[in-house]
Design an enzyme around this catalytic site. Structure first.
Site, PDB file in Angstrom:
ATOM      1  N   ASN A  66       3.923  -7.986   6.842  1.00 31.93           N
ATOM      2  CA  ASN A  66       5.405  -7.232   7.628  1.00 31.93           C
ATOM      3  C   ASN A  66       5.130  -5.928   8.897  1.00 31.93           C
ATOM      4  O   ASN A  66       5.536  -4.878   8.916  1.00 31.93           O
ATOM      5  CB  ASN A  66       6.349  -6.545   7.111  1.00 31.93           C
ATOM      6  CG  ASN A  66       6.592  -5.093   5.868  1.00 31.93           C
ATOM      7  OD1 ASN A  66       4.885  -5.445   5.218  1.00 31.93           O
ATOM      8  ND2 ASN A  66       7.044  -4.429   5.294  1.00 31.93           N
ATOM      9  N   GLU A  67       3.185  -5.538   8.406  1.00 29.08           N
ATOM     10  CA  GLU A  67       2.266  -4.573   9.259  1.00 29.08           C
ATOM     11  C   GLU A  67       3.320  -4.035  10.445  1.00 29.08           C
ATOM     12  O   GLU A  67       3.581  -3.059  10.322  1.00 29.08           O
ATOM     13  CB  GLU A  67       0.970  -4.477   9.018  1.00 29.08           C
ATOM     14  CG  GLU A  67       0.556  -4.630   7.411  1.00 29.08           C
ATOM     15  CD  GLU A  67       0.414  -5.858   6.247  1.00 29.08           C
ATOM     16  OE1 GLU A  67       1.315  -6.796   7.326  1.00 29.08           O
ATOM     17  OE2 GLU A  67       0.418  -5.666   4.929  1.00 29.08           O
ATOM     18  N   LEU A  71       1.311  -1.058   0.047  1.00 26.94           N
ATOM     19  CA  LEU A  71       0.142   0.149  -0.106  1.00 26.94           C
ATOM     20  C   LEU A  71       1.205   0.823   0.003  1.00 26.94           C
ATOM     21  O   LEU A  71       1.659   1.520   0.382  1.00 26.94           O
ATOM     22  CB  LEU A  71      -0.927  -0.267   1.728  1.00 26.94           C
ATOM     23  CG  LEU A  71      -1.869  -1.368   1.202  1.00 26.94           C
ATOM     24  CD1 LEU A  71      -2.531  -1.092   2.304  1.00 26.94           C
ATOM     25  CD2 LEU A  71      -2.516  -1.719   0.280  1.00 26.94           C
TER      26      LEU A  71
HETATM   27  C1  LIG Z   1      -8.317  -2.347  14.744  1.00 28.78           C
HETATM   28  C2  LIG Z   1      -8.053  -2.192  13.524  1.00 28.78           C
HETATM   29  C3  LIG Z   1      -7.659  -2.673  12.717  1.00 28.78           C
HETATM   30  C4  LIG Z   1      -7.593  -2.153  10.589  1.00 28.78           C
HETATM   31  C5  LIG Z   1      -6.393  -2.305   9.569  1.00 28.78           C
HETATM   32  C6  LIG Z   1      -5.125  -1.369  10.149  1.00 28.78           C
HETATM   33  C7  LIG Z   1      -4.635  -1.002   9.507  1.00 28.78           C
HETATM   34  C8  LIG Z   1      -3.722  -1.759   8.117  1.00 28.78           C
HETATM   35  C9  LIG Z   1      -3.469  -0.612   7.772  1.00 28.78           C
HETATM   36  C10 LIG Z   1      -2.411  -0.831   5.995  1.00 28.78           C
HETATM   37  C11 LIG Z   1      -1.812  -2.399   6.577  1.00 28.78           C
HETATM   38  C12 LIG Z   1      -1.290  -1.892   5.478  1.00 28.78           C
HETATM   39  C13 LIG Z   1      -0.565  -2.685   4.012  1.00 28.78           C
HETATM   40  C14 LIG Z   1       0.646  -1.895   3.313  1.00 28.78           C
HETATM   41  O1  LIG Z   1       0.308  -2.138   2.462  1.00 28.78           O
HETATM   42  S1  LIG Z   1       1.712  -1.144   4.267  1.00 28.78           S
HETATM   43  C15 LIG Z   1       3.294  -0.748   3.166  1.00 28.78           C
HETATM   44  C16 LIG Z   1       4.116  -1.342   3.439  1.00 28.78           C
HETATM   45  N1  LIG Z   1       5.098  -1.468   2.405  1.00 28.78           N
HETATM   46  C17 LIG Z   1       6.580  -1.378   3.374  1.00 28.78           C
HETATM   47  O2  LIG Z   1       7.192  -1.377   4.325  1.00 28.78           O
HETATM   48  C18 LIG Z   1       7.587  -1.321   1.718  1.00 28.78           C
HETATM   49  C19 LIG Z   1       8.568  -0.506   2.120  1.00 28.78           C
HETATM   50  N2  LIG Z   1       9.635  -0.514   1.270  1.00 28.78           N
HETATM   51  C20 LIG Z   1      10.387  -0.892   1.293  1.00 28.78           C
HETATM   52  O3  LIG Z   1      10.901  -1.708   2.043  1.00 28.78           O
HETATM   53  C21 LIG Z   1      11.298  -0.749   0.295  1.00 28.78           C
HETATM   54  O4  LIG Z   1      11.435   0.516  -0.875  1.00 28.78           O
HETATM   55  C22 LIG Z   1      11.327  -1.477  -1.619  1.00 28.78           C
HETATM   56  C23 LIG Z   1      11.939  -3.018  -0.289  1.00 28.78           C
HETATM   57  C24 LIG Z   1      10.168  -1.946  -1.286  1.00 28.78           C
HETATM   58  C25 LIG Z   1      12.550  -1.476  -2.192  1.00 28.78           C
HETATM   59  O5  LIG Z   1      13.558  -0.840  -2.126  1.00 28.78           O
HETATM   60  P1  LIG Z   1      14.946  -0.100  -3.339  1.00 28.78           P
HETATM   61  O6  LIG Z   1      15.681   0.242  -1.973  1.00 28.78           O
HETATM   62  O7  LIG Z   1      14.960  -0.357  -3.851  1.00 28.78           O
HETATM   63  O8  LIG Z   1      13.240   1.446  -2.748  1.00 28.78           O
HETATM   64  P2  LIG Z   1      13.351   2.354  -1.423  1.00 28.78           P
HETATM   65  O9  LIG Z   1      14.592   3.854  -2.211  1.00 28.78           O
HETATM   66  O10 LIG Z   1      13.718   1.844  -1.160  1.00 28.78           O
HETATM   67  O11 LIG Z   1      12.367   2.933  -2.622  1.00 28.78           O
HETATM   68  C26 LIG Z   1      12.569   4.881  -3.450  1.00 28.78           C
HETATM   69  C27 LIG Z   1      11.154   5.306  -3.299  1.00 28.78           C
HETATM   70  O12 LIG Z   1       9.895   4.441  -2.799  1.00 28.78           O
HETATM   71  C28 LIG Z   1       9.805   4.976  -1.818  1.00 28.78           C
HETATM   72  N3  LIG Z   1       8.883   4.093  -1.320  1.00 28.78           N
HETATM   73  C29 LIG Z   1       8.779   3.009  -0.509  1.00 28.78           C
HETATM   74  N4  LIG Z   1       8.493   1.803  -0.359  1.00 28.78           N
HETATM   75  C30 LIG Z   1       6.752   2.455  -0.131  1.00 28.78           C
HETATM   76  C31 LIG Z   1       5.595   2.540   0.008  1.00 28.78           C
HETATM   77  N5  LIG Z   1       4.589   1.463   0.250  1.00 28.78           N
HETATM   78  N6  LIG Z   1       4.814   3.737  -0.162  1.00 28.78           N
HETATM   79  C32 LIG Z   1       4.719   4.862  -0.809  1.00 28.78           C
HETATM   80  N7  LIG Z   1       5.871   5.135  -0.782  1.00 28.78           N
HETATM   81  C33 LIG Z   1       7.276   3.995  -0.927  1.00 28.78           C
HETATM   82  C34 LIG Z   1      10.641   5.151  -0.892  1.00 28.78           C
HETATM   83  O13 LIG Z   1      10.042   6.027   0.490  1.00 28.78           O
HETATM   84  C35 LIG Z   1      11.664   5.824  -2.144  1.00 28.78           C
HETATM   85  O14 LIG Z   1      10.899   7.467  -2.072  1.00 28.78           O
HETATM   86  P3  LIG Z   1      11.618   8.374  -2.156  1.00 28.78           P
HETATM   87  O15 LIG Z   1      13.316   8.602  -1.073  1.00 28.78           O
HETATM   88  O16 LIG Z   1      12.951   8.803  -3.416  1.00 28.78           O
HETATM   89  O17 LIG Z   1      11.224   9.597  -2.314  1.00 28.78           O
END
Ligand SMILES: CCCCC/C=C\C/C=C\C=C\CC(=O)SCCNC(=O)CCNC(=O)[C@H](O)C(C)(C)COP(=O)(O)OP(=O)(O)OC[C@H]1O[C@@H](n2cnc3c(N)ncnc32)[C@H](O)[C@@H]1OP(=O)(O)O
Length: 292
Positions: A167-168, A98
């Protein structure tokens, strides 16, 4: 306009279906692509390959989800296709899950709209009549993992950087009950209990061991493997396979369908809490600083 959960909703500005490319592929099949969802049809085989293309990390923004939902609706209604291969066009990333920016610093109405789209994509994929094979060619955390879990078969490319899991908890949030149900149905209760509490992201060998994926193959074989798995699944008569799939999945999907509005309200009130907003902002900041 697009159909979301039986309701007709206006697409937000920026999601312009008019901007779709519609051409004919070599085999005469209609090829369509939106900005971020590429569809490569093989009409003769009855297979469409969907390539997620929302760089840099295929995070599931509202616009991206909306395009994907529309694409799935089109394929589901097109009798040419019996199977979908779901893969990524972003090197090294299947999907980062997400889009954290959709869950940070926005208003309750936005959170509700976003969560409805997240529910919708899950229901569309999980209940699809088609055979879905995930060709996971990159990292696949959280919502990325969930998309793969909706598929009938998962092939993961053998690269230790391609970790997959829900990994939430590492973000200070909780996997919703239907993420949990989908995981339990895939890897069993004990393994899911541990994986969810610890927010485990499994590298390929462990993902295979725990049953998160069905096969691990060298990266250059991922598409050919997905195709050969697909032909095995398509050899089963559709009506028998579809009714069996529905029998296996209906209770899990109904669990969400019956509580859909309550689930949206839960999400909105949870994500709006100051403490949760702070955790998400800290996590996003850490991601950004990782490079420096
Ligand atoms: C009691 C009631 C309960 C109700 C329910 C409540 C809550 C539930 C709510 C939500 C559930 C959510 C599920 C999800 O999916 S949350 C998202 C989780 N995702 C992650 O943890 C992944 C994070 N990202 C990474 O680990 C790495 O980016 C990745 C391994 C995917 C890639 O690594 P890489 O080194 O290639 O790239 P990066 O430099 O890290 O990232 C580039 C760029 O992209 C941005 N970014 C990364 N992931 C996200 C994301 N998920 N959303 C938005 N943006 C993301 C990162 O910040 C970099 O940005 P910038 O620095 O270039 O601007």
């Amino acid at each position: 306009m697009a159909l979301l959960a039986g309701r007709t909703v206006l697409l937000r500005a920026g999601v312009r279906l008019g901007a779709e490319a519609a051409t004919r592929g070599g085999n005469g099949a209609r090829r369509f692509a939106s900005h971020r969802v590429l569809v490569e049809p093989d009409a003769a085989a009855g297979i469409a390959t969907i390539k997620l293309k929302n760089p840099p990390v295929n995070s599931l923004s509202l616009e991206f989800l909306t395009e994907l939902i529309i694409c799935l609706e089109k394929l589901e209604n097109d009798k040419t296709f019996r199977g979908i291969i779901l893969t990524s066009d972003c090197p090294g990333i299947f999907s980062a899950g997400l889009d954290l920016r959709e869950m940070c610093g926005k208003n309750p109405a936005h959170y509700a709209e976003y969560w409805r789209a997240v529910q919708e994509i899950w229901l569309k994929l999980y209940l699809s009549n088609m055979v879905l094979v995930a060709a996971i060619n990159g990292a696949s955390p959280a919502g990325g993992c969930l998309m793969a879990l909706t598929c009938d078969y998962r092939v993961l490319a053998d690269n230790p950087r391609y970790r997959i899991g829900l990994n939430e908890t590492l973000l200070g949030i909780i996997a919703p009950f239907w993420f949990k149900d989908n995981l339990v149905n895939t890897i069993g209760h004990r393994a899911a209990d541990r994986a969810l509490q610890l927010g485990l992201l499994f590298p390929p060998t462990e993902a295979l061991q725990v049953g998160m994926v069905d096969q691990v193959v060298p990266e250059d074989q991922i598409h050919s493997t997905a195709l050969s798995v697909m032909s095995q699944w398509l050899a089963i008569p559709d009506h028998a396979r579809q009714l069996t799939k529905s029998m296996m999945r209906k209770a899990t999907a109904d669990h969400l369908i019956k509580q859909r509005e309550a689930d949206i309200q839960n999400f909105v009130s949870f994500i709006s809490k100051d403490s949760i907003q702070k955790s998400l902002q800290v996590y996003l900041e850490k991601l950004k600083q990782k490079k420096h």
